[in-house]
Design an enzyme around this catalytic site. Structure first.
Site, PDB file in Angstrom:
ATOM      1  CB  THR A  30      -0.990   0.029   1.127  1.00 39.14           C
ATOM      2  OG1 THR A  30      -1.698  -1.152   1.014  1.00 39.14           O
ATOM      3  CG2 THR A  30      -1.817   1.240   1.055  1.00 39.14           C
ATOM      4  CG  HIS A  82      -7.222  -1.606   2.886  1.00 39.54           C
ATOM      5  ND1 HIS A  82      -6.675  -0.384   2.008  1.00 39.54           N
ATOM      6  CD2 HIS A  82      -6.203  -2.377   3.186  1.00 39.54           C
ATOM      7  CE1 HIS A  82      -5.314  -0.548   1.889  1.00 39.54           C
ATOM      8  NE2 HIS A  82      -4.905  -1.966   2.309  1.00 39.54           N
ATOM      9  CE  LYS A 120       9.682  13.381  20.704  1.00 34.21           C
ATOM     10  NZ  LYS A 120       9.947  14.674  20.185  1.00 34.21           N
TER      11      LYS A 120
END
Ligand code: NCD
Length: 300
Positions: free
Chosen positions: A52, A130, A81
């Site tokens: 992909t 998808h 983070k």
């Protein structure tokens, strides 16, 4: 068209137009070499990918655009983070003209599209959708069979967690006279919401557990990998449904075998030599379909 979040974003006419454009691009790619000139597209991938991401990036480059990319955003972007997806999208849209997003959460593409001012293209969201894979799957069927209507399909393998199957069956339901067999272990059966959707649209759907339950004249077998990454350790105990040459011998010469790839053991390597196995052709089509999609998205 702005965002591409779900296969529901395309009606049958739009698909026909996209498939004709894909044919043209395959024939004369040079005519489209500057469709994306001056554009920078970001590929933001929070889950592994070979086909992909690389086919999107190849498509962008072949259309004359440029790519910025994080191939492992889950571990290497500021997600580590603690940055929220919404914030990352707001930042990345400042650098790019569109964002191709793959994410492990079912709702990720919708969340991104809500905040983004540039088009978001869903390159796989959790177990849910998808859409661009469904585009290349449908294009492959159209290019080999000349039609999508009136065919008999087997979708097999992991129908529960396989997002490619979910997007594909949702769109197959919009074609006429389609018959679908869903072949899986009981634990990996197609979720009820999709079965209901097919029923509502008048598609004949039969759930089965063996290739013996499927007529030898089926047009398309769409086999899939068990999505172990979505089911913890339990998945390992579920025996894979394997297609080998002996299984293929049950089917006629017009039955094609598709698979979104990557495969594990669910299709034996010996089957690659069978003319009816089209999965490598299918993955090649992915680049051309994505070129057609990007060209359409940026067409003025
Ligand atoms: C699929 C996916 O990511 O859902 N891969 C792909 O894009 N061709 C199928 C899979 O991983 O099994």
């Amino acid at each position: 068209m702005k965002h591409v979040i779900s296969i529901d974003d395309f009606n049958i006419q739009q698909l026909e137009r996209l498939f004709r454009l894909t044919d043209q691009i395959r024939q004369s790619p040079e005519q489209y070499a500057s469709s994306l000139a001056g554009k920078v597209i970001a590929t933001l991938f929070y889950e592994p990918s070979t086909r992909t991401r690389l086919s999107f990036e190849a498509a962008i480059q072949r259309l004359g655009g440029k790519v910025i990319s994080t191939e492992n955003a889950r571990e290497l972007s500021s997600a580590v983070k603690g940055e929220r997806l919404e914030d990352t999208i707001r930042v990345v849209e400042g650098y790019s003209d569109a964002i191709v997003l793959r994410h492990y959460e079912d709702q990720a593409a919708e969340i991104a599209a809500e905040v983004a001012q540039v088009p978001v293209i869903n390159a796989g969201s959790g177990a849910k959708e998808h859409p661009t894979q469904a585009l290349l799957d449908l294009y492959t069927i159209y290019s080999i069979k000349g039609k999508i209507d009136g065919l008999t399909y087997v979708v097999s393998g992991d129908l529960r967690y396989g997002r490619t199957v979910h997007s594909l069956v949702k769109k197959l339901a919009h074609y006429s006279n389609v018959r679908i067999y869903g072949l899986s272990r009981p634990e990996l059966a197609l979720p009820q919401e999709y079965v209901e959707y097919l029923k509502q649209r008048g598609v004949s759907y039969s759930s089965c557990i063996s290739f013996d339950d499927v007529p030898s004249t089926v047009d398309v077998i769409y086999h899939t990998r068990t999505q172990l990454e979505r089911m913890g350790t339990n998945g390992k105990e579920i025996a894979e449904i394997i297609i080998d040459q002996q299984v293929m011998n049950r089917f006629g010469e017009n039955t094609i075998l598709m698979h979104p790839l990557p495969r594990n053991q669910e299709i034996a390597m010996e089957v690659d030599e069978d003319q009816r196995a089209v999965y490598f052709q299918q993955s090649r089509n992915g680049m051309y379909v994505r070129m057609a999609l990007l060209h359409t998205l940026f067409e003025r």
